[in-house]
Design an enzyme around this catalytic site. Structure first.
Site, short mmCIF file in Angstrom:
data_model
loop_
_atom_site.label_atom_id
_atom_site.label_comp_id
_atom_site.label_asym_id
_atom_site.label_seq_id
_atom_site.Cartn_x
_atom_site.Cartn_y
_atom_site.Cartn_z
N HIS C 58 0.82 -1.21 0.00
CA HIS C 58 0.00 0.00 0.00
C HIS C 58 0.86 1.26 0.00
O HIS C 58 0.41 2.32 0.44
CB HIS C 58 -0.87 0.04 1.26
N ASP C 111 -4.81 -7.31 11.53
CA ASP C 111 -4.14 -6.28 12.32
C ASP C 111 -4.68 -6.26 13.74
O ASP C 111 -3.93 -6.09 14.71
CB ASP C 111 -4.36 -4.90 11.69
N HIS C 220 -8.49 -3.81 -0.12
CA HIS C 220 -7.95 -5.04 -0.72
C HIS C 220 -8.94 -5.61 -1.71
O HIS C 220 -9.02 -6.81 -1.92
CB HIS C 220 -7.64 -6.08 0.35
#
Ligand code: ADP
Ligand code: ADP
Ligand code: MG
Ligand code: MG
Ligand code: MG
Ligand code: MG
Lengths: 333, 211, 333, 211
Positions: C58, C111, C220
């Protein structure tokens, strides 16, 4: 491929994009006469001014670097097309001052014609203006005549260095001499992977096969010389940086500034991997990577590819490269 | 027609603009083959600006009218075409001098000054596959016809034919200037878009004067 | 479509890109343990530290904002994949200090799990650490439960504001409170136009028809809710900013920060035109565009589209937004 | 087999890693249908790490071996799979306690602790189309078999069958967690990749113990 872009009327691309740009960065830039991007807080008139010109569609491009420590005015044309000479003359009149103005011109036919005419008009009008032409593309060979070599991303570090010298109070001749020294020690090579669509016409600007890349392609899809099968990042980096180091005659112990300038669709991920490849070659040759920048400075819509820029630096050039600046797309503290 | 005055000049420019507009798509297609595909768009904007300037003239003087046309053309953002044609029109303005009516010889002199103006902006020579390859033979034919005693109508007719032949001849050439230069050999087989525009402009001039 | 990217071995994407990044910006960042991007000159240990985590691919993403006035450490995972919990714990140990560390987590499942585990480990180890979760995506509705709302580009201005408060010597609780206030007043909406290829697998991450766009798509390729025919820049801008202003409950006289974050292939030209469209809606509603940024902060490879971010600002938030910082991809003088 | 010791645990983990490797492509393909297509890659890296850690054990103690496996799995960068399975293995380690040999009931207790460890990391419930839909029935079947007097081999065989049925059953479910959640109804008809991995792992466990 169908063009998929967020636009309104294709006829209004340039004024609309400039309006949005000036709105977002109203603390740094202000639009005059629709297509002159000027500093929001003008430079002290006792200092040399810097003006440049070029087509739109390459954002952030030239206008992205208007501000303290870099450009005073960027004169914007239309998509991929030079601004008209009278507009360039308007900019020179706006910056007119005893200290003088340096006009930075990238070697593209339209830009050169417009700036030649503007310079004639300025001279007639008694303005104190000098100009410098960037032509650091080595695609036609590092020793090809300057007029055959395009001006690519090298203009941007040149604005930085000349702009810092101007802020430091150097005279027009001193700023010009410094800019020329940098100009004579820089080289750029571009590589293309995938095409871009012209945002007004909706046409692809070039074509490459699925497994091909082309080293040496210009800012507008102008054909290069090095069409080949796709290579790995390391191979591509090594081929390009080797030619560039040769072009600037860099040898062991020399310090270089390297810029990887993404064309549009090529990711920063890839650009970093290329940078790593450049680092390996520099380390082998004992050349010092003194400074670097990776990102999108001068783009070609959503083209895949990048420009690699190398400049041989000395202490004075490094000092001005490191000097503070404050523009929408480059700030140095 | 023995001489041309401002009214005829306005008519000529308007006819040229109309003919360019009618050929916009073709001209862009030609530029797609050899350059960046925008010549149709740019030359249209240039000729629209020329037409507007010409029609808006209140001076009644050919030189002033053409000077205004030149600056307005020069003020179009659009790559090489606007400085080249702007300089051409400014050259015409200088060549027209203070005359209110131009006969064939004076017209030839005016166009020679136009060519000189344009050639100040470029090092391109005949044979380099640019608009010069239509313009130079056109003006040479105009001069020859004028010197041979032709009237303006006949002389411009000769010029238009020469421009058309000149534009055709660019097909055999390899581009050495402009964005086509990088394509080198691959430009062979395609007429130069700028030269083609010049042939349209001279054809329209001749028709406007002839009719 | 065939993948055309400058890479070497797809297995080494993340370490190679980080190596190139650290090489280019060696004055600002340094790599530790291969995947911890740390400040080159560490912050005074009397001040609160800021740590974050996230996948690669990213770029510039989180790591691009490590430096004075923003992040202390960015913990990098693999392409589109969260870093492992022990690495996050390593970062928390590295920044360990009495003043404490704030861990900023974007709401993505991997995450969140990694940071939960790392926080447990840190608590066991007696470290002074607090965490904050960003979840400003309004695609599932501004009132959807926080756990269903992804963390998008909003993390970056949050780093800026929390980072500035940390540099100013605020306590961990004060930095957290400020960050939470900003967090509660921000909203993001993404729009997708064209797909990207996963750089390791070479697969497209989603598909849209040639005449379709999708509002609400995630970082994503996660499907959104607003698939529609292509709209003009002005229509798209108006639809998105209207929802965002509603989500942050902005009313006439309020000051907002707007960020247009390009996904990858969408040009700055388009982003500026979108910004102009946003400006028109703000003007109609009498809402003040206090600050703006346009560019690529958090990308999704060469995806076409962008994220639009809006935050309602107060004077204290603006003060910290304006405070100096010096990172590879954001510098404020 | 009546009990399992460290050697068997190593064999089980190695067999599971081998079976996952053999199915990498299929698992990624399943994840392409419902998620982001990387599950095969990630679960391979996770199981490779588990195998290396297990084979590298020098402690000779089940709990220490599994603790090392858990941390090494947790240390793999890879989205949700590594914290989930890392927590599972750490849970197994805690459940194994200090015993050197585990009978069927002790094995069931160990796996129950594994499930508890994994479920600390997620709010997903049975029916949400995640690996839990294979894991929970597998461990329930293991417990039922052990309580019913089965030996470890038979109990793990029951667990493997239940895991396989559980993974199959996810086809009818709509994803409520993970990256598949956003696809909602479109996930119906595709088995969950994580649940499928769990079924492979239990199948390999049973085979390793049975052979
Ligand atoms: N340096 C030059 N000298 C003379 N004519 C030129 C030159 N460059 C371009 N031209 C002419 O301009 C034409 C292309 O015009 P246009 O497409 O409008 O400009 P650009 O090349 O900037 O896109 C060419 O076909 C050629 O006739
Ligand atoms: N929150 C969750 N709780 C339980 N299992 C989950 C969760 N998120 C994902 N999974 C499982 O992980 C699998 C996907 O794993 P993987 O593709 O490796 O991770 P990611 O979703 O990060 O790409 C899903 O099929 C599902 O079984
Ligand atoms: Mg052009
Ligand atoms: Mg052209
Ligand atoms: Mg996945
Ligand atoms: Mg994933």
């Amino acid at each position: 491929m169908v063009m998929k872009k967020f636009i309104n009327d294709p006829k209004n691309l340039t004024p609309e994009l400039l309006e949005g740009f000036a709105l977002a960065y109203s603390d740094k830039v202000a639009l005059k006469n629709e297509k002159l991007v000027c500093r929001a807080r003008p430079k002290d008139p006792s200092k040399v001014a810097l003006v440049t010109l070029g087509g739109a569609g390459h954002e952030p491009a030239l206008s992205g670097f208007v501000g303290e420590g870099m450009l005073d005015i960027s004169v914007v044309g239309d998509i991929f097309a030079a601004p008209a000479a009278p507009k360039v003359f308007d900019a020179l009149k706006l910056t007119n001052r005893p200290a003088g103005t340096l006009l930075v011109v990238l070697n593209h036919a339209g830009d050169v014609m417009s700036s030649n005419i503007a310079m004639q008009m300025a001279t007639k009008a008694g303005l104190n203006v000098k100009s410098i032409l960037t032509h650091e593309d080595i695609a036609p060979g590092a020793n090809a005549p300057a007029e055959n070599r395009r001006g690519l991303v090298g203009c941007i570090p040149l604005y930085k260095i000349a702009g810092a010298a101007a802020e430091a109070g150097k005279s027009l001749d001193e700023v010009l001499a410094l800019a020329e020294r940098f100009n004579n020690n820089m080289a750029t090579l571009a590589v293309a992977l995938t095409t871009a669509t012209h945002p007004a016409s909706g046409q692809s600007i070039f074509a490459l096969a699925d497994d091909e890349m082309e080293i040496g392609m210009g800012q507008h899809g102008e054909a290069g010389t090095g069409r080949s099968k796709m290579k790995s990042a390391d191979e591509t980096a090594a081929i390009m940086v080797t030619q560039l180091l040769e072009a600037v005659k860099a040898k062991a112990g020399d310090k270089v500034l390297v810029i990887i300038n993404g064309a549009g669709a090529t990711t920063l991920m890839e650009q970093f991997i290329i940078m790593r490849g450049v680092g390996k070659v520099l380390a082998q040759k004992g050349i010092v990577l003194a400074r670097a920048r990776v990102g999108e400075f001068l783009t070609v819509q959503e083209m895949g590819g990048f420009q690699m820029f190398v400049a041989k630096m000395d202490d004075e050039l490094l000092k001005y490269w490191d000097a503070p600046c404050d523009t929408p797309y480059m700030t140095v503290r | 027609m023995q001489t041309i005055g401002t009214n005829t000049v306005v008519k000529m420019i308007a006819a040229a603009a109309a003919r360019i507009r009618a050929n916009e798509k073709d001209l862009s297609a030609l530029d797609s083959a050899t350059g960046d595909g925008d010549h149709g768009t740019t030359i249209c904007r240039v000729m629209d600006a020329a037409e507007t300037a010409a029609k808006g003239d209140t001076s009644g003087k050919i030189t002033e009218l053409l000077n205004k046309v030149g600056w307005d053309v020069m003020s179009v953002d659009g790559g090489s075409t606007s400085p080249l044609l702007g300089s051409f029109f400014i050259g015409l303005s200088e060549g027209a001098g203070s005359s209110a009516e131009l006969d064939a010889k004076a017209t030839a002199a005016m166009f020679e000054a136009g060519v000189a103006g344009l050639r100040q902006q470029t090092k391109a020579q005949p044979g380099d596959k640019t608009m010069i390859d239509a313009l130079v033979p056109a003006v040479e034919a105009l001069r020859a016809a004028a010197n041979g005693g032709a009237d303006v109508t006949a002389a411009l007719r000769q010029a238009a034919d020469a421009a058309t032949r000149g534009a055709q001849a660019t097909k055999e050439m390899v581009a050495k200037f402009g964005r086509a230069r990088n394509l080198g050999d691959r430009t062979r087989g395609h007429a130069d878009p700028g030269a083609t525009s010049i042939s349209h402009i001279f054809t329209a001039f001749a028709e406007a004067v002839g009719s």
